[in-house]
Write a protein that holds these residues in place. Structure first.
Motif, short mmCIF file in Angstrom:
data_model
loop_
_atom_site.label_atom_id
_atom_site.label_comp_id
_atom_site.label_asym_id
_atom_site.label_seq_id
_atom_site.Cartn_x
_atom_site.Cartn_y
_atom_site.Cartn_z
N ARG A 218 27.33 36.93 53.72
CA ARG A 218 26.92 36.81 55.20
C ARG A 218 26.90 37.99 55.87
O ARG A 218 27.55 39.06 55.31
CB ARG A 218 27.87 35.85 56.13
N ASP A 219 26.09 38.13 56.93
CA ASP A 219 26.21 39.63 57.73
C ASP A 219 27.70 39.81 58.35
O ASP A 219 28.28 38.84 58.78
CB ASP A 219 25.29 39.38 58.81
N PRO A 220 28.20 40.92 58.23
CA PRO A 220 29.31 41.17 58.57
C PRO A 220 29.65 40.89 60.12
O PRO A 220 30.76 40.86 60.73
CB PRO A 220 29.91 42.59 58.14
N MET A 221 28.57 41.01 60.78
CA MET A 221 28.64 40.94 62.31
C MET A 221 28.59 39.31 62.64
O MET A 221 28.89 39.08 63.75
CB MET A 221 27.46 41.46 62.96
N ASP A 222 28.33 38.53 61.69
CA ASP A 222 28.52 37.21 61.88
C ASP A 222 30.10 36.77 62.20
O ASP A 222 30.87 37.43 61.66
CB ASP A 222 27.65 36.33 61.06
N LYS A 223 30.27 35.37 62.64
CA LYS A 223 31.59 34.84 62.70
C LYS A 223 32.08 34.76 60.79
O LYS A 223 31.09 34.41 60.25
CB LYS A 223 31.42 33.56 63.13
N PRO A 224 33.50 35.15 60.96
CA PRO A 224 33.94 34.69 59.46
C PRO A 224 33.79 33.54 58.81
O PRO A 224 33.75 32.53 59.50
CB PRO A 224 35.77 35.02 59.93
N ALA A 225 33.54 33.47 57.62
CA ALA A 225 33.36 32.51 56.93
C ALA A 225 34.72 32.28 55.74
O ALA A 225 35.44 33.17 55.84
CB ALA A 225 32.08 32.49 55.87
N ARG A 226 34.56 31.17 54.79
CA ARG A 226 35.80 31.04 53.95
C ARG A 226 35.64 32.25 52.91
O ARG A 226 34.59 32.87 52.77
CB ARG A 226 35.47 29.85 53.22
#
Length: 231
Positions: A218-226
């Motif tokens: 994911r884009d690091p600027m997006d909300k954290p994922a698992r």
């Protein structure tokens, strides 16, 4: 806690990040880089002890500022006035403001920058498959040499290893030129992890590291994922 140093091959990161997450402002790209490398600390995937960040080392070179003749356009291009020149300087300034970030800057070689034609287009041009009239501006790229970047990176790896400052090094790069430095670090007991940002790497490079770890889901600027586990 595993004390960890993260080393970033700047030219590689900027090119790969642009391919993965598109164009961004200097502020956004700097924040993206910061968040990306911190995922190695916060979302580690080695399954071992918690990591403590020692420092982030960023290696790059100042942008081209010279005027270069374009053989297809038949005119000079002043890179000092180009948007990419100002963007790169602003990007470096943003990185300097990041906590735990140390910039290691090389310099441009004395060899004059020039435009080079894409190798595949050279083959087709020489075989007669295409003519000069079939070329366009996108088939050319600016070519220049850096001095001191690889040397600084290699010296820092050696210094971190011999002085026992850290027990783990994470290198964000896909360049096999760093194999000798990686071998030195491993001989000193350093756990050496490579982050090629999802790129495939040569077997020679993989042979001389202790693991591979990327967080490009994911884009690091997006909300954290698992967490993502990658070996």
């Amino acid at each position: 806690m595993t004390k960890t140093a993260i080393l970033v091959d700047g030219g590689f990161y900027r090119k790969r990040a642009k391919a993965l997450w598109g164009e961004k402002s200097p502020e956004e790209r700097a924040e993206e880089l910061n968040r990306y490398v911190f995922r190695h600390i916060l979302e580690k995937s080695d399954g071992k002890s918690e990591r403590e960040l020692y420092r982030i080392f960023y290696y790059d070179c100042p942008p081209v500022q010279r005027t270069v003749y374009h053989p297809l356009l038949k005119r000079n291009i002043d890179f000092g006035k180009a948007e990419t020149y100002r963007w790169t300087l602003d990007f470096f300034d943003e990185l300097k403001c990041k906590r735990k970030m140390a910039l290691r800057m090389g310099k441009l070689s004395d060899v004059r920058p020039h435009f080079a034609l894409d190798p595949e287009k050279v083959k087709r041009l020489c075989s007669g498959a295409i003519g000069v009239e079939d070329l366009d501006e996108r088939d050319f790229h600016i070519s220049f040499s850096q001095k001191g970047v690889d040397m600084r990176l290699g010296l820092d790896i050696s210094s971190l290893a011999y002085e026992g400052i850290v027990s783990q090094i994470i290198l964000v790069s896909g360049d096999s030129d760093f194999v000798p430095a990686a071998k030195i670090a491993r001989r000193k007991g350093i756990d050496f992890i490579l982050d090629p940002m999802g790129n495939s790497i040569s077997s020679d490079l993989m042979e001389h590291v202790d693991g591979k770890e990327s967080f490009t889901d994911r884009d690091p600027m997006d909300k954290p994922a698992r967490k993502k586990h990658q070996k």
